[in-house]
Design a protein around this motif. Sequence first.
Motif, PDB file in Angstrom:
ATOM      1  N   GLY A 155       0.860  -1.181   0.000  1.00 45.34           N
ATOM      2  CA  GLY A 155       0.000   0.000   0.000  1.00 45.34           C
ATOM      3  C   GLY A 155       0.895   1.230   0.000  1.00 45.34           C
ATOM      4  N   ALA A 171       2.204   3.027   2.343  1.00 45.26           N
ATOM      5  CA  ALA A 171       3.345   2.983   3.274  1.00 45.26           C
ATOM      6  C   ALA A 171       4.443   2.059   2.740  1.00 45.26           C
ATOM      7  CB  ALA A 171       2.884   2.506   4.652  1.00 45.26           C
ATOM      8  N   GLY A 172       4.050   0.887   2.262  1.00 45.63           N
ATOM      9  CA  GLY A 172       5.043  -0.076   1.764  1.00 45.63           C
ATOM     10  C   GLY A 172       5.726   0.414   0.499  1.00 45.63           C
ATOM     11  N   ASN A 231      -0.076  -9.600  -0.708  1.00 45.17           N
ATOM     12  CA  ASN A 231      -0.942 -10.720  -1.061  1.00 45.17           C
ATOM     13  C   ASN A 231      -1.770 -10.435  -2.313  1.00 45.17           C
ATOM     14  OD1 ASN A 231      -2.098  -9.040   1.221  1.00 45.17           O
ATOM     15  ND2 ASN A 231      -3.936  -9.967   0.388  1.00 45.17           N
ATOM     16  N   GLN A 281      -5.144  -0.716  -0.094  1.00 45.23           N
ATOM     17  CA  GLN A 281      -6.604  -0.518  -0.101  1.00 45.23           C
ATOM     18  C   GLN A 281      -6.992   0.697  -0.924  1.00 45.23           C
ATOM     19  OE1 GLN A 281      -8.436  -2.730   0.965  1.00 45.23           O
ATOM     20  NE2 GLN A 281      -7.379  -3.831   2.592  1.00 45.23           N
ATOM     21  N   ALA A 321       1.354 -12.985  -2.732  1.00 39.46           N
ATOM     22  CA  ALA A 321       2.087 -13.798  -1.747  1.00 39.46           C
ATOM     23  C   ALA A 321       1.760 -13.341  -0.329  1.00 39.46           C
ATOM     24  CB  ALA A 321       3.590 -13.664  -2.000  1.00 39.46           C
ATOM     25  N   ALA A 339       4.244  -3.114   6.729  1.00 37.73           N
ATOM     26  CA  ALA A 339       3.304  -2.053   6.319  1.00 37.73           C
ATOM     27  C   ALA A 339       1.997  -2.743   5.945  1.00 37.73           C
ATOM     28  CB  ALA A 339       3.873  -1.261   5.146  1.00 37.73           C
ATOM     29  N   THR A 340       1.457  -3.471   6.922  1.00 41.22           N
ATOM     30  CA  THR A 340       0.333  -4.376   6.648  1.00 41.22           C
ATOM     31  C   THR A 340      -1.040  -3.703   6.745  1.00 41.22           C
ATOM     32  OG1 THR A 340       0.553  -5.135   8.933  1.00 41.22           O
ATOM     33  CG2 THR A 340       1.549  -6.513   7.247  1.00 41.22           C
ATOM     34  N   GLY A 341      -1.079  -2.394   7.020  1.00 40.13           N
ATOM     35  CA  GLY A 341      -2.344  -1.656   6.921  1.00 40.13           C
ATOM     36  C   GLY A 341      -3.335  -1.954   8.036  1.00 40.13           C
ATOM     37  N   ALA A 342      -4.612  -1.826   7.693  1.00 46.55           N
ATOM     38  CA  ALA A 342      -5.678  -1.957   8.693  1.00 46.55           C
ATOM     39  C   ALA A 342      -6.836  -2.740   8.084  1.00 46.55           C
ATOM     40  CB  ALA A 342      -6.158  -0.564   9.111  1.00 46.55           C
ATOM     41  N   GLU A 355     -11.383  -3.470   8.554  1.00 43.72           N
ATOM     42  CA  GLU A 355     -12.603  -2.839   9.058  1.00 43.72           C
ATOM     43  C   GLU A 355     -13.073  -3.514  10.345  1.00 43.72           C
ATOM     44  OE1 GLU A 355     -15.322  -1.358   5.699  1.00 43.72           O
ATOM     45  OE2 GLU A 355     -14.557  -3.292   5.036  1.00 43.72           O
ATOM     46  N   GLN A 359     -16.595  -1.666  -1.617  1.00 42.68           N
ATOM     47  CA  GLN A 359     -15.846  -0.858  -2.578  1.00 42.68           C
ATOM     48  C   GLN A 359     -14.835  -1.740  -3.320  1.00 42.68           C
ATOM     49  OE1 GLN A 359     -12.787   1.607  -0.896  1.00 42.68           O
ATOM     50  NE2 GLN A 359     -13.261   3.285  -2.267  1.00 42.68           N
ATOM     51  N   LEU A 410     -13.827   6.905   5.871  1.00 42.33           N
ATOM     52  CA  LEU A 410     -13.949   5.855   4.858  1.00 42.33           C
ATOM     53  C   LEU A 410     -15.364   5.817   4.267  1.00 42.33           C
ATOM     54  CD1 LEU A 410     -12.728   3.401   3.402  1.00 42.33           C
ATOM     55  CD2 LEU A 410     -13.424   1.998   5.338  1.00 42.33           C
ATOM     56  N   GLU A 425      -0.766   2.260   8.581  1.00 40.78           N
ATOM     57  CA  GLU A 425      -1.859   2.085   9.533  1.00 40.78           C
ATOM     58  C   GLU A 425      -1.618   0.984  10.565  1.00 40.78           C
ATOM     59  OE1 GLU A 425      -5.695   2.813   7.347  1.00 40.78           O
ATOM     60  OE2 GLU A 425      -5.210   4.756   8.244  1.00 40.78           O
ATOM     61  N   LEU A 457      -3.835   8.666   4.306  1.00 43.95           N
ATOM     62  CA  LEU A 457      -2.788   8.522   3.290  1.00 43.95           C
ATOM     63  C   LEU A 457      -1.490   9.237   3.667  1.00 43.95           C
ATOM     64  CD1 LEU A 457      -1.909   7.648   0.468  1.00 43.95           C
ATOM     65  CD2 LEU A 457      -3.012   9.688  -0.436  1.00 43.95           C
ATOM     66  N   SER A 472       0.560   7.411   6.206  1.00 45.79           N
ATOM     67  CA  SER A 472       1.159   6.186   5.665  1.00 45.79           C
ATOM     68  C   SER A 472       2.375   6.515   4.813  1.00 45.79           C
ATOM     69  CB  SER A 472       0.131   5.420   4.820  1.00 45.79           C
ATOM     70  OG  SER A 472      -0.882   4.924   5.655  1.00 45.79           O
TER      71      SER A 472
HETATM   72  C1  FAD Z   1     -11.028  -1.943   3.274  1.00 47.26           C
HETATM   73  C2  FAD Z   1     -10.417  -0.552   3.261  1.00 47.26           C
HETATM   74  C3  FAD Z   1     -10.709   0.334   2.217  1.00 47.26           C
HETATM   75  C4  FAD Z   1     -10.175   1.619   2.203  1.00 47.26           C
HETATM   76  N1  FAD Z   1     -10.520   2.482   1.197  1.00 47.26           N
HETATM   77  C5  FAD Z   1     -10.062   3.756   1.228  1.00 47.26           C
HETATM   78  C6  FAD Z   1     -10.450   4.713   0.228  1.00 47.26           C
HETATM   79  O1  FAD Z   1     -11.208   4.397  -0.673  1.00 47.26           O
HETATM   80  N2  FAD Z   1      -9.986   5.971   0.328  1.00 47.26           N
HETATM   81  C7  FAD Z   1      -9.160   6.366   1.343  1.00 47.26           C
HETATM   82  O2  FAD Z   1      -8.772   7.536   1.419  1.00 47.26           O
HETATM   83  N3  FAD Z   1      -8.740   5.485   2.280  1.00 47.26           N
HETATM   84  C8  FAD Z   1      -9.195   4.209   2.252  1.00 47.26           C
HETATM   85  N4  FAD Z   1      -8.809   3.331   3.234  1.00 47.26           N
HETATM   86  C9  FAD Z   1      -7.834   3.789   4.240  1.00 47.26           C
HETATM   87  C10 FAD Z   1      -6.415   3.678   3.628  1.00 47.26           C
HETATM   88  O3  FAD Z   1      -6.173   2.321   3.399  1.00 47.26           O
HETATM   89  C11 FAD Z   1      -5.372   4.278   4.532  1.00 47.26           C
HETATM   90  O4  FAD Z   1      -5.654   5.630   4.720  1.00 47.26           O
HETATM   91  C12 FAD Z   1      -3.925   4.185   4.073  1.00 47.26           C
HETATM   92  O5  FAD Z   1      -3.779   4.612   2.790  1.00 47.26           O
HETATM   93  C13 FAD Z   1      -3.347   2.837   4.403  1.00 47.26           C
HETATM   94  O6  FAD Z   1      -2.104   2.634   3.791  1.00 47.26           O
HETATM   95  P1  FAD Z   1      -1.142   1.470   4.298  1.00 47.26           P
HETATM   96  O7  FAD Z   1      -0.029   1.391   3.313  1.00 47.26           O
HETATM   97  O8  FAD Z   1      -0.804   1.693   5.731  1.00 47.26           O
HETATM   98  O9  FAD Z   1      -2.026   0.138   4.252  1.00 47.26           O
HETATM   99  P2  FAD Z   1      -2.826  -0.593   3.073  1.00 47.26           P
HETATM  100  O10 FAD Z   1      -3.125   0.292   1.948  1.00 47.26           O
HETATM  101  O11 FAD Z   1      -3.944  -1.278   3.753  1.00 47.26           O
HETATM  102  O12 FAD Z   1      -1.776  -1.674   2.552  1.00 47.26           O
HETATM  103  C14 FAD Z   1      -1.427  -2.815   3.285  1.00 47.26           C
HETATM  104  C15 FAD Z   1      -1.140  -3.934   2.310  1.00 47.26           C
HETATM  105  O13 FAD Z   1      -0.533  -5.010   3.007  1.00 47.26           O
HETATM  106  C16 FAD Z   1      -1.067  -6.225   2.532  1.00 47.26           C
HETATM  107  N5  FAD Z   1      -0.860  -7.229   3.575  1.00 47.26           N
HETATM  108  C17 FAD Z   1      -1.310  -7.197   4.859  1.00 47.26           C
HETATM  109  N6  FAD Z   1      -0.877  -8.287   5.534  1.00 47.26           N
HETATM  110  C18 FAD Z   1      -0.131  -9.013   4.658  1.00 47.26           C
HETATM  111  C19 FAD Z   1       0.582 -10.244   4.760  1.00 47.26           C
HETATM  112  N7  FAD Z   1       0.649 -10.934   5.917  1.00 47.26           N
HETATM  113  N8  FAD Z   1       1.224 -10.718   3.659  1.00 47.26           N
HETATM  114  C20 FAD Z   1       1.185 -10.020   2.476  1.00 47.26           C
HETATM  115  N9  FAD Z   1       0.534  -8.845   2.324  1.00 47.26           N
HETATM  116  C21 FAD Z   1      -0.113  -8.343   3.404  1.00 47.26           C
HETATM  117  C22 FAD Z   1      -2.535  -5.879   2.276  1.00 47.26           C
HETATM  118  O14 FAD Z   1      -3.175  -6.775   1.407  1.00 47.26           O
HETATM  119  C23 FAD Z   1      -2.410  -4.486   1.674  1.00 47.26           C
HETATM  120  O15 FAD Z   1      -2.268  -4.528   0.272  1.00 47.26           O
HETATM  121  C24 FAD Z   1      -9.313   2.030   3.263  1.00 47.26           C
HETATM  122  C25 FAD Z   1      -9.005   1.137   4.294  1.00 47.26           C
HETATM  123  C26 FAD Z   1      -9.536  -0.143   4.299  1.00 47.26           C
HETATM  124  C27 FAD Z   1      -9.187  -1.104   5.425  1.00 47.26           C
END
Ligand code: FAD
Length: 421
Positions: A16, A18-19, A38, A45, A79, A109-112, A114, A134, A156, A289, A296, A299
Amino acid sequence: MADEERHYDVLVVGAGPAGLAAAARAAERGIRVGLIDNNPEVGGQIWRRASGHLQYLPVAREWIERVAQSPNIERIGGAYVAGLAGTRAVAVETAQGSQNIGFTRIILATGARELMLPFPGWTLRNVVGAGALQALSKEGLAVKGKRVVVAGSGPLLLAVATSLHYAGAEIVCVAEQAPWWRLAGFALRVASDKVKARQGRSIRRALRGVPYHAGAWPVEAYGGERVEGVTLRAGWRKWRESCDYLAYSSGLLPNVELATLFGCRTERGAVSVDRQQRSSIFYVYCAGEITGIGGLERSLVEGEIAGYAASGAQEQAQALAARRRSALDFSRALERTFALRGALRRLAAPETVICRCEGIKLREWSAAQAWRAQRAQAQCDKTGCEGRICCDAAQYLFGWRVNPARPALYPDPASTALIEA
Ligand SMILES: Cc1cc2nc3c(=O)[nH]c(=O)nc-3n(C[C@H](O)[C@H](O)[C@H](O)COP(=O)(O)OP(=O)(O)OC[C@H]3O[C@@H](n4cnc5c(N)ncnc54)[C@H](O)[C@@H]3O)c2cc1C
């Protein structure tokens, strides 16, 4: 690490924002970087399936192109990191099988995900996580002409309503549990930030004419085989809205499971990090997250800092301190504004199913003494969603301590077996 097949100087888990930022910054140092996600495509997201329309998404384009053009980054799409394989290696599952991947430093950087708090009818077909609906729509689910109620809490909801509107859905209304007075303070803050204000205007344009109910939340979803409508409540007022889908999200929770397998310290559900994004385990950095919900900008800046710091560029990481502080400040405002009201804890009725996978009802849980509660929780922890939905809800409803994460973090595909450390 006996059967390890690859090794990276820095391995980034999650592609995402962050990553992507972490991988791009680490790769600038000329070291070998692996980037695992994965999903087959990068973007996480927010930028899911963005590759076809990057011309409209300048920030996404910048980071996705940097990663694609770097000769030092190896992308490993489709993966899952399913667990650890020794101290400095992870066990990775793909459709082709399993392998161990080694690293010197790792950035998580595995995010969040719901949070969905149960209420009567929430298990009906077409009551779907807002972000999940979505995502389904971006993956091809036809929502054109479908009536969608978007309800729950957090920014969201508006992002999802906008995206579904552009996909052709009819947004019946948006119901946000936070009260007007808190939202008004938040809106003033957003208006003072040029980028966020622009996003706010484009959301308002897209959702012109769509009723927005503040201080309102769903108390029941009704229907036969699938949802036909939802009863909403605001104060003492209750009313019904018919719909084909209820897009529902009570907020977001950091995905900390992998970090806890490493032994990283967490606080209030997020991984604790220092100013360089380093966790309590010195070779594990965390960004985005996983360290707290913040949108965003947080991250991206945390990803950049983690990428620099994990590759030894401490000064560049330090130079981003002010941007990080401002992003953390915005996170705190988000948390205050969208804090969940206590009434949401009392929505589920005794017969409401809490664990969809095992069909466990609220009365079976709430009547439980400590040992039974643990048992019910343990049983739930083994279900198809690996406890991701019901344990999160149980933790909020009953204040239970959720069992520590254990491998495999995701249900194993039948074709693969986890490699033992
Ligand atoms: C379901 C959902 C929808 C969202 N939609 C929006 C939107 O439309 N607009 C908006 O402004 N914000 C949205 N957000 C919030 C947005 O994701 C955050 O604001 C921010 O961009 C998160 O970035 P990130 O890089 O921290 O995480 P993410 O973007 O969540 O990226 C994390 C990535 O890590 C991967 N991952 C996690 N665990 C593993 C593992 N064990 N092995 C391999 N891969 C793994 C995930 O599949 C994902 O691709 C959404 C959040 C969620 C949960």
